[in-house]
Design a protein around this motif. Structure first.
Motif, PDB file in Angstrom:
ATOM      1  N   GLU A  13       0.662   3.381  -1.989  1.00 21.39           N
ATOM      2  CA  GLU A  13       0.391   4.729  -1.469  1.00 21.39           C
ATOM      3  C   GLU A  13      -1.088   4.884  -1.101  1.00 21.39           C
ATOM      4  O   GLU A  13      -1.415   5.508  -0.091  1.00 21.39           O
ATOM      5  N   VAL A  14      -1.966   4.314  -1.914  1.00 27.42           N
ATOM      6  CA  VAL A  14      -3.402   4.375  -1.631  1.00 27.42           C
ATOM      7  C   VAL A  14      -3.695   3.710  -0.290  1.00 27.42           C
ATOM      8  O   VAL A  14      -4.419   4.261   0.547  1.00 27.42           O
ATOM      9  N   LEU A  15      -3.125   2.545  -0.064  1.00 27.54           N
ATOM     10  CA  LEU A  15      -3.367   1.822   1.186  1.00 27.54           C
ATOM     11  C   LEU A  15      -2.839   2.601   2.390  1.00 27.54           C
ATOM     12  O   LEU A  15      -3.461   2.595   3.460  1.00 27.54           O
ATOM     13  N   ASP A  16      -1.728   3.295   2.220  1.00 28.03           N
ATOM     14  CA  ASP A  16      -1.200   4.130   3.303  1.00 28.03           C
ATOM     15  C   ASP A  16      -2.166   5.274   3.626  1.00 28.03           C
ATOM     16  O   ASP A  16      -2.485   5.513   4.794  1.00 28.03           O
ATOM     17  N   ILE A  17      -2.660   5.956   2.602  1.00 24.81           N
ATOM     18  CA  ILE A  17      -3.625   7.047   2.803  1.00 24.81           C
ATOM     19  C   ILE A  17      -4.911   6.490   3.415  1.00 24.81           C
ATOM     20  O   ILE A  17      -5.487   7.096   4.322  1.00 24.81           O
ATOM     21  N   GLY A  52      -4.351  11.761  -2.682  1.00 22.96           N
ATOM     22  CA  GLY A  52      -5.749  11.420  -2.492  1.00 22.96           C
ATOM     23  C   GLY A  52      -6.246  10.583  -3.650  1.00 22.96           C
ATOM     24  O   GLY A  52      -5.553  10.418  -4.658  1.00 22.96           O
ATOM     25  N   TYR A  53      -7.442  10.043  -3.476  1.00 23.39           N
ATOM     26  CA  TYR A  53      -8.029   9.200  -4.515  1.00 23.39           C
ATOM     27  C   TYR A  53      -9.536   9.166  -4.335  1.00 23.39           C
ATOM     28  O   TYR A  53     -10.069   9.492  -3.271  1.00 23.39           O
ATOM     29  N   ALA A  54     -10.207   8.763  -5.397  1.00 18.27           N
ATOM     30  CA  ALA A  54     -11.650   8.566  -5.375  1.00 18.27           C
ATOM     31  C   ALA A  54     -11.973   7.321  -6.188  1.00 18.27           C
ATOM     32  O   ALA A  54     -11.346   7.058  -7.210  1.00 18.27           O
TER      33      ALA A  54
END
Length: 155
Positions: A13-17, A52-54
């Motif tokens: 999911e992170v890679l998609d975002i 989202g991510y940080a």
């Protein structure tokens, strides 16, 4: 909105975002390399979906925000601000003296967000970011964490 620690199972999911958000996205091996003790990785969930991510590296007494990205459908709704406030509060709680970041010279939305949260420009890194035919400068922004009690949590 809820924030939790990011885990390696979140990477698809992170890679998609990441691909939605950047012309020159990080690859999976870069993200995998961030799962180490001196890094803090945060996941933002809206409902039951990663939105989202940080990624923050702790170096000596400074927190360096390396990557903050929000899914397309959650932009301009406070998700980025929520993540930013969380990582600032956590950095202060962990005893960091300041939060540093680089932002593309052309990314005025991000610069406006950072400025509205108290960050100020302290420098420029010429040619820091890859670009189409030419590299793009980065502005270096910093937020001192001297008064750790002054930082609000997520909105």
């Amino acid at each position: 909105m809820a924030i939790r620690e990011l885990c390696q199972n979140d990477l698809p999911e992170v890679l998609d975002i990441e691909r939605q958000g950047y012309s020159f996205p990080w690859n999976e091996s870069i993200f995998r390399g961030c799962f180490r003790p001196d890094y803090r990785l945060w996941a933002l969930e809206v409902g039951d979906r990663l939105s989202g991510y940080a990624v923050v590296a702790y170096m000596a007494d400074e927190a360096h925000l390396l990557n903050l990205c929000v899914a397309t459908g959650q932009r301009r709704l406070g998700a980025g601000r929520c993540l930013l406030r969380h990582l600032v509060a956590e950095s202060a709680q962990d005893g960091m003296s300041q939060v540093l970041l680089e932002v593309r010279d052309s990314n005025t939305r991000a610069m406006d967000l950072y400025a509205s949260e108290g960050f100020s420009v302290i420098g420029r890194r010429p040619g820091y970011y890859p670009g189409g035919t030419e590299r793009e400068d980065a502005l270096v922004m910093a937020l001192p964490l001297d008064d750790r009690s002054a930082f609000p949590g997520p909105p």
